[in-house]
Design an enzyme around this catalytic site. Structure first.
Site, PDB file in Angstrom:
ATOM      1  CG  PHE A  11      -0.159  -6.412  -2.778  1.00 13.48           C
ATOM      2  CD1 PHE A  11      -0.028  -7.167  -3.753  1.00 13.48           C
ATOM      3  CD2 PHE A  11      -1.503  -6.180  -2.143  1.00 13.48           C
ATOM      4  CE1 PHE A  11      -1.095  -7.997  -4.343  1.00 13.48           C
ATOM      5  CE2 PHE A  11      -2.649  -6.998  -2.848  1.00 13.48           C
ATOM      6  CZ  PHE A  11      -2.297  -7.859  -3.842  1.00 13.48           C
ATOM      7  CB  ILE A  12      -1.755  -2.189  -4.438  1.00 13.76           C
ATOM      8  CG1 ILE A  12      -2.843  -2.992  -3.755  1.00 13.76           C
ATOM      9  CG2 ILE A  12      -2.799  -1.317  -5.560  1.00 13.76           C
ATOM     10  CD1 ILE A  12      -3.817  -2.278  -2.970  1.00 13.76           C
ATOM     11  CB  ALA A  74      -1.306   4.183   3.523  1.00  7.54           C
ATOM     12  CB  ILE A  76      -1.895  -0.821   5.007  1.00 10.70           C
ATOM     13  CG1 ILE A  76      -0.809  -2.097   5.521  1.00 10.70           C
ATOM     14  CG2 ILE A  76      -1.283   0.048   3.758  1.00 10.70           C
ATOM     15  CD1 ILE A  76      -0.708  -3.219   4.254  1.00 10.70           C
ATOM     16  CE1 TYR A 140      -5.477   1.671   6.372  1.00 10.02           C
ATOM     17  CE2 TYR A 140      -7.547   0.572   6.461  1.00 10.02           C
ATOM     18  CZ  TYR A 140      -6.517   1.107   5.780  1.00 10.02           C
ATOM     19  OH  TYR A 140      -6.409   0.576   4.477  1.00 10.02           O
ATOM     20  CB  VAL A 183      -7.283 -14.028   4.836  1.00  9.83           C
ATOM     21  CG1 VAL A 183      -8.419 -13.737   3.694  1.00  9.83           C
ATOM     22  CG2 VAL A 183      -7.432 -15.478   5.365  1.00  9.83           C
TER      23      VAL A 183
HETATM   24  P1  NAD Z   1       1.744  -2.215   1.286  1.00 11.11           P
HETATM   25  O1  NAD Z   1       2.301  -2.442   2.490  1.00 11.11           O
HETATM   26  O2  NAD Z   1       2.172  -3.507   0.174  1.00 11.11           O
HETATM   27  O3  NAD Z   1       2.334  -0.986   0.291  1.00 11.11           O
HETATM   28  C1  NAD Z   1       2.315   0.213   0.931  1.00 11.11           C
HETATM   29  C2  NAD Z   1       3.590   0.979   0.598  1.00 11.11           C
HETATM   30  O4  NAD Z   1       3.911   2.238   1.335  1.00 11.11           O
HETATM   31  C3  NAD Z   1       5.017   0.099   1.071  1.00 11.11           C
HETATM   32  O5  NAD Z   1       5.774  -0.180  -0.124  1.00 11.11           O
HETATM   33  C4  NAD Z   1       5.654   1.007   1.994  1.00 11.11           C
HETATM   34  O6  NAD Z   1       6.932   0.811   2.192  1.00 11.11           O
HETATM   35  C5  NAD Z   1       5.168   2.317   1.663  1.00 11.11           C
HETATM   36  N1  NAD Z   1       4.981   3.221   2.571  1.00 11.11           N
HETATM   37  C6  NAD Z   1       4.373   3.123   3.796  1.00 11.11           C
HETATM   38  N2  NAD Z   1       4.140   4.208   4.512  1.00 11.11           N
HETATM   39  C7  NAD Z   1       5.074   5.200   3.912  1.00 11.11           C
HETATM   40  C8  NAD Z   1       5.351   6.478   4.258  1.00 11.11           C
HETATM   41  N3  NAD Z   1       5.190   7.427   5.292  1.00 11.11           N
HETATM   42  N4  NAD Z   1       6.164   7.179   3.178  1.00 11.11           N
HETATM   43  C9  NAD Z   1       6.688   6.681   2.364  1.00 11.11           C
HETATM   44  N5  NAD Z   1       6.343   5.181   1.875  1.00 11.11           N
HETATM   45  C10 NAD Z   1       5.404   4.589   2.961  1.00 11.11           C
HETATM   46  O7  NAD Z   1       0.041  -2.185   1.075  1.00 11.11           O
HETATM   47  P2  NAD Z   1      -0.962  -2.207  -0.117  1.00 11.11           P
HETATM   48  O8  NAD Z   1      -1.661  -3.492   0.315  1.00 11.11           O
HETATM   49  O9  NAD Z   1      -0.240  -2.361  -1.465  1.00 11.11           O
HETATM   50  O10 NAD Z   1      -1.848  -0.916   0.103  1.00 11.11           O
HETATM   51  C11 NAD Z   1      -1.783   0.162  -0.760  1.00 11.11           C
HETATM   52  C12 NAD Z   1      -2.898   1.207  -0.501  1.00 11.11           C
HETATM   53  O11 NAD Z   1      -4.150   0.697  -0.791  1.00 11.11           O
HETATM   54  C13 NAD Z   1      -2.708   1.589   0.997  1.00 11.11           C
HETATM   55  O12 NAD Z   1      -2.940   2.923   1.172  1.00 11.11           O
HETATM   56  C14 NAD Z   1      -4.007   0.721   1.736  1.00 11.11           C
HETATM   57  O13 NAD Z   1      -4.448   1.507   2.691  1.00 11.11           O
HETATM   58  C15 NAD Z   1      -5.008   0.766   0.605  1.00 11.11           C
HETATM   59  N6  NAD Z   1      -5.929  -0.537   0.672  1.00 11.11           N
HETATM   60  C16 NAD Z   1      -5.267  -1.733   0.377  1.00 11.11           C
HETATM   61  C17 NAD Z   1      -6.277  -2.976   0.687  1.00 11.11           C
HETATM   62  C18 NAD Z   1      -5.824  -4.301   0.353  1.00 11.11           C
HETATM   63  O14 NAD Z   1      -6.584  -5.253   0.636  1.00 11.11           O
HETATM   64  N7  NAD Z   1      -4.408  -4.536   0.017  1.00 11.11           N
HETATM   65  C19 NAD Z   1      -7.581  -2.760   0.844  1.00 11.11           C
HETATM   66  C20 NAD Z   1      -7.948  -1.317   0.717  1.00 11.11           C
HETATM   67  C21 NAD Z   1      -7.073  -0.205   0.865  1.00 11.11           C
END
Ligand code: NAD
Length: 309
Positions: A11-12, A74, A76, A140, A183
């Protein structure tokens, strides 16, 4: 200029990739596709299908001289980290250490780490600033806090320029419904599938929702910030789940809402101060909740056929 985005198919990550591409960067993505989706990315880029923990990632760093690494990959999900703490630590701590190690050995100029509001855990102060106590309540949260310490240490030990961004609840197009912050995306998915919208508790619990484009803007601006520091990336506002429902209802009338018992361990209110980051990065969130939700709604409306269960 070259940027490596770990988790770039998520996503991000996918929005971050688009922004760096628009700004003229060559984009490289390292992702194991565990929650990510290749269709999230339409821009030109090079892809490595690998785990961040994998020692073979050294070839990626040795073959390309990255200027910036944005580390988003990560595990997540806070609930999943309680059930599988070993898996969480493997990804979020060992994976991060591998990336830091390779970045410092291969002259990366900037390492941007995605941390989380989860580091504050049970601290009930509102709003929370970067100086407030961190007391995570899930593995986490612990792994993200440990990640910040590793980033600071790599700056001290190896002069790797690191920065840690503590995101609040990010929302917007392409968000996976597997994480915690989802959500709004769960509601969107359910209204288009004509399913019941479940609300845990009274719906008066609040979160600090921030639109994805604002987060990406902060990530992009942080590439030039030259202190090993920790910054909250947030709207600095509290919004209840009931208010989210009201905003969505104006866009898409629905009546299938069911209130259930509160989720165990859920905090009632959350808000992160963004005073420090607005001053340090010259950044402010530009999207109101109404604008962000409308944009998210339009994306779901156009794409919902592809995301049905
Ligand atoms: P997401 O699940 O959409 O994206 C995570 C990406 O990482 C996915 O493409 C997944 O395939 C990849 N991935 C996961 N584990 C891996 C691994 N071991 N090796 C290689 N690739 C891997 O999640 P997101 O919401 O885009 O979150 C991105 C980051 O932002 C994360 O570190 C998350 O902890 C942090 N974060 C997100 C939020 C939120 O509200 N979405 C809030 C706080 C922090």
């Amino acid at each position: 200029m070259k940027v490596l985005i770990t988790g770039g198919y998520g996503f991000i990550g996918s929005h971050t990739a688009e922004r760096f591409y628009k700004e003229g960067y060559e984009v490289y993505i390292l992702d194991n596709l565990s929650t990510g989706n290749k269709d999230n990315i339409k821009i030109e880029h090079k892809f490595y299908n690998m785990n961040i923990e994998d020692k073979k990632c050294c070839e990626i760093f040795e073959n390309n001289e990255f200027d910036v690494v944005v580390h988003l990959a990560a595990q997540i999900n806070a609930q999943a980290s309680i059930e599988h703490p070993y898996f969480d630590a493997k990804s979020n701590i060992l994976g991060l250490i591998n990336m830091l190690d390779l970045a410092s050995k291969n002259n990366v100029k900037k390492f941007i780490f995605a941390s989380s509001a989860a580091v504050y855990g049970s601290n009930k102060k509102l709003p929370l600033s970067e100086k407030d106590e961190c007391s995570p309540i899930s593995p986490y949260g612990v792994s993200k806090l440990a990640g910040e310490e590793y980033c600071k240490l790599w700056k001290t030990m190896y002069a790797l320029d690191t920065i840690c961004l503590r995101f609040s609840n990010v929302y917007g197009p392409r968000q996976s419904i597997k994480g915690d912050g989802g959500v709004i995306s769960i509601f969107m998915k359910n209204i288009f599938n004509s399913k019941i919208l479940y609300v845990y508790g009274t719906g008066e619990q609040t979160r600090d929702f921030i639109y994805i484009e604002d987060v990406v803007d902060a990530i992009f601006k942080s590439r030039n910030f030259c202190y090993a520091d920790v910054l909250n990336i947030s709207s600095d506002n509290q919004c209840s789940v009931n208010r989210i429902l009201k905003i969505i209802k104006k866009l898409h009338p629905f009546d299938r809402v069911q209130y259930t018992s509160p989720k165990k361990g859920d905090i009632l209110h959350s808000r992160l101060s963004n005073k420090y980051v607005t001053y340090k990065l010259n950044w402010i969130p530009l999207y109101s909740l109404e604008q962000g939700i409308e944009r998210t709604y339009i994306w779901y409306k156009e794409n919902f056929k592809d995301i049905l269960d």
